[in-house]
Design a protein around this motif. Structure first.
Motif, PDB file in Angstrom:
ATOM      1  N   ALA A 188       2.457  -6.695  -8.980  1.00  0.00           N
ATOM      2  CA  ALA A 188       2.123  -7.762  -8.033  1.00  0.00           C
ATOM      3  C   ALA A 188       3.357  -8.613  -7.706  1.00  0.00           C
ATOM      4  O   ALA A 188       3.584  -8.986  -6.555  1.00  0.00           O
ATOM      5  CB  ALA A 188       1.009  -8.638  -8.599  1.00  0.00           C
ATOM      6  N   LEU A 189       4.160  -8.912  -8.738  1.00  0.00           N
ATOM      7  CA  LEU A 189       5.367  -9.706  -8.529  1.00  0.00           C
ATOM      8  C   LEU A 189       6.341  -9.016  -7.587  1.00  0.00           C
ATOM      9  O   LEU A 189       6.858  -9.614  -6.644  1.00  0.00           O
ATOM     10  CB  LEU A 189       6.053  -9.964  -9.876  1.00  0.00           C
ATOM     11  CG  LEU A 189       5.796 -11.289 -10.579  1.00  0.00           C
ATOM     12  CD1 LEU A 189       6.448 -11.288 -11.956  1.00  0.00           C
ATOM     13  CD2 LEU A 189       6.319 -12.452  -9.754  1.00  0.00           C
ATOM     14  N   ILE A 190       6.606  -7.739  -7.864  1.00  0.00           N
ATOM     15  CA  ILE A 190       7.563  -6.999  -7.043  1.00  0.00           C
ATOM     16  C   ILE A 190       7.067  -6.883  -5.614  1.00  0.00           C
ATOM     17  O   ILE A 190       7.821  -7.080  -4.647  1.00  0.00           O
ATOM     18  CB  ILE A 190       7.823  -5.600  -7.640  1.00  0.00           C
ATOM     19  CG1 ILE A 190       8.554  -5.716  -8.993  1.00  0.00           C
ATOM     20  CG2 ILE A 190       8.628  -4.746  -6.674  1.00  0.00           C
ATOM     21  CD1 ILE A 190       9.939  -6.309  -8.916  1.00  0.00           C
ATOM     22  N   ARG A 191       5.780  -6.583  -5.454  1.00  0.00           N
ATOM     23  CA  ARG A 191       5.228  -6.472  -4.103  1.00  0.00           C
ATOM     24  C   ARG A 191       5.322  -7.813  -3.362  1.00  0.00           C
ATOM     25  O   ARG A 191       5.597  -7.843  -2.167  1.00  0.00           O
ATOM     26  CB  ARG A 191       3.770  -6.007  -4.175  1.00  0.00           C
ATOM     27  CG  ARG A 191       3.627  -4.513  -4.394  1.00  0.00           C
ATOM     28  CD  ARG A 191       2.181  -4.077  -4.595  1.00  0.00           C
ATOM     29  NE  ARG A 191       2.083  -2.651  -4.360  1.00  0.00           N
ATOM     30  CZ  ARG A 191       1.664  -2.086  -3.240  1.00  0.00           C
ATOM     31  NH1 ARG A 191       1.267  -2.842  -2.230  1.00  0.00           N
ATOM     32  NH2 ARG A 191       1.622  -0.778  -3.105  1.00  0.00           N
ATOM     33  N   ASP A 192       5.099  -8.890  -4.066  1.00  0.00           N
ATOM     34  CA  ASP A 192       5.169 -10.208  -3.426  1.00  0.00           C
ATOM     35  C   ASP A 192       6.600 -10.555  -3.021  1.00  0.00           C
ATOM     36  O   ASP A 192       6.815 -11.236  -2.021  1.00  0.00           O
ATOM     37  CB  ASP A 192       4.609 -11.272  -4.373  1.00  0.00           C
ATOM     38  CG  ASP A 192       3.824 -12.346  -3.627  1.00  0.00           C
ATOM     39  OD1 ASP A 192       3.093 -11.993  -2.681  1.00  0.00           O
ATOM     40  OD2 ASP A 192       3.954 -13.530  -3.984  1.00  0.00           O
ATOM     41  N   LEU A 248       8.751  -8.372  -1.979  1.00  0.00           N
ATOM     42  CA  LEU A 248       9.017  -7.566  -0.797  1.00  0.00           C
ATOM     43  C   LEU A 248       8.238  -8.047   0.417  1.00  0.00           C
ATOM     44  O   LEU A 248       8.772  -8.123   1.522  1.00  0.00           O
ATOM     45  CB  LEU A 248       8.674  -6.094  -1.076  1.00  0.00           C
ATOM     46  CG  LEU A 248       9.704  -5.307  -1.893  1.00  0.00           C
ATOM     47  CD1 LEU A 248       9.108  -3.998  -2.380  1.00  0.00           C
ATOM     48  CD2 LEU A 248      10.959  -5.044  -1.055  1.00  0.00           C
ATOM     49  N   LEU A 249       6.946  -8.349   0.191  1.00  0.00           N
ATOM     50  CA  LEU A 249       6.089  -8.795   1.290  1.00  0.00           C
ATOM     51  C   LEU A 249       4.943  -9.606   0.707  1.00  0.00           C
ATOM     52  O   LEU A 249       4.130  -9.080  -0.064  1.00  0.00           O
ATOM     53  CB  LEU A 249       5.539  -7.593   2.065  1.00  0.00           C
ATOM     54  CG  LEU A 249       4.614  -7.924   3.239  1.00  0.00           C
ATOM     55  CD1 LEU A 249       5.373  -8.710   4.313  1.00  0.00           C
ATOM     56  CD2 LEU A 249       4.030  -6.642   3.831  1.00  0.00           C
ATOM     57  N   GLU A 250       4.876 -10.874   1.051  1.00  0.00           N
ATOM     58  CA  GLU A 250       3.872 -11.767   0.483  1.00  0.00           C
ATOM     59  C   GLU A 250       2.457 -11.226   0.691  1.00  0.00           C
ATOM     60  O   GLU A 250       2.101 -10.764   1.781  1.00  0.00           O
ATOM     61  CB  GLU A 250       3.992 -13.151   1.116  1.00  0.00           C
ATOM     62  CG  GLU A 250       3.133 -14.202   0.431  1.00  0.00           C
ATOM     63  CD  GLU A 250       3.360 -15.594   0.983  1.00  0.00           C
ATOM     64  OE1 GLU A 250       2.625 -16.507   0.588  1.00  0.00           O
ATOM     65  OE2 GLU A 250       4.279 -15.767   1.811  1.00  0.00           O
ATOM     66  N   ALA A 251       1.658 -11.287  -0.372  1.00  0.00           N
ATOM     67  CA  ALA A 251       0.243 -10.889  -0.394  1.00  0.00           C
ATOM     68  C   ALA A 251       0.025  -9.382  -0.289  1.00  0.00           C
ATOM     69  O   ALA A 251      -1.106  -8.937  -0.158  1.00  0.00           O
ATOM     70  CB  ALA A 251      -0.549 -11.606   0.694  1.00  0.00           C
TER      71      ALA A 251
END
Length: 268
Positions: A201-205, A207-210
């Protein structure tokens, strides 16, 4: 209830090891240095005749079976944690990480992820004892450690690769849970995958929020299998998607050198 991973079966009771072994950051580097030194000494003592008499090295690393105990699935998890720990360690040697401001949140996140993955790796190694597979050699030639994301064609940037590893790790744990025989092992694997999900979740956030709730990792749209080969749902479930060990190693093996590629045929 103690926090140990326990391979089941009377023949494997000696494999139980405490999971909560204090690990100091400096100790990892000291240990790594000692291991490298010992390896150099062993190699220095070998001559050409010794090499000729040695059996050929296996082309793959078999994680073992899980039909009678949990050794195979624990080694499978250990292999995944080895790869993730090696990745974040190499991230810290790369130009992208080293160019981040010392107090930046992103740098601190990458630091924490490395420490978590090293801890996970050492937990499984301690639990398996003599049944642990050997150390794997990663191949990160498709990762550009000098850029955050948007690397040249055929390459992944640091955060793109981190996203791929973390998403894959969560899906792998979700798909491997059914192979775990011992309730305590299942409980502890659940705790570890919850940490891995936070990483994802942290890495995805970053890169692109939510984007941590993207349909590629959580089923939020109608239709589509929840697990590989599983039933198709007519309504959104909100459940994380899973991958079988066979599907996972097809991806993992692209990041491992020849001789370190995994064989998970015993996980059935």
């Amino acid at each position: 209830m103690s926090d140990t991973l326990r391979p089941t079966g009377s023949d494997n009771t000696q494999l139980a090891r405490p999971l909560r072994v204090p690990i100091k950051r400096r100790s990892f580097f000291m240990y790594a240095g000692a291991t490298a030194g010992a390896t150099a000494l062993v190699l220095a003592g070998c001559n050409d005749d010794d090499d000729k008499n040695q059996p050929a090295a296996p082309t793959t690393v078999n994680v073992g079976i899980t039909a009678a105990n949990d050794v195979g699935v624990l080694n499978y998890a250990y292999a995944l944690e080895q790869l993730e720990a090696a990745f974040y360690t190499q991230v810290k040697d790369g130009a992208y990480y080293q160019g981040l401001p010392a107090a930046s949140a992103e740098k601190q996140i990458l630091d924490d992820l490395q420490y978590h993955e090293i801890a996970h790796r050492e937990f499984f190694k301690a639990a398996l004892g003599g049944a642990a597979i050997r150390g794997l050699e990663p191949d990160f030639s498709t990762v550009d450690f000098g850029v955050r994301n948007g690397a040249a064609a055929g390459k992944l940037g640091v955060l793109e690769a981190a996203k791929a590893f973390e998403d894959l790790g969560v899906a792998a744990y979700n798909g491997a849970g059914k192979f775990i025989q011992t309730p305590l092992n299942l409980l502890l694997a659940g705790k570890i995958v919850s940490v891995e999900a936070r990483h994802a979740a942290l890495i995805r956030d970053l890169l692109l929020e939510a984007s941590f709730v993207g349909d590629d990792v959580v089923q939020v749209s109608t239709g589509g299998p929840i697990v590989a080969g599983g039933p198709v749902s007519a309504t959104p479930t909100g459940l994380e998607r899973s991958k079988s060990p066979a599907d996972v190693v097809q991806i993992v093996n692209t990041f491992l050198k020849e001789g370190s590629k995994l064989d998970v045929s015993g996980l059935v």
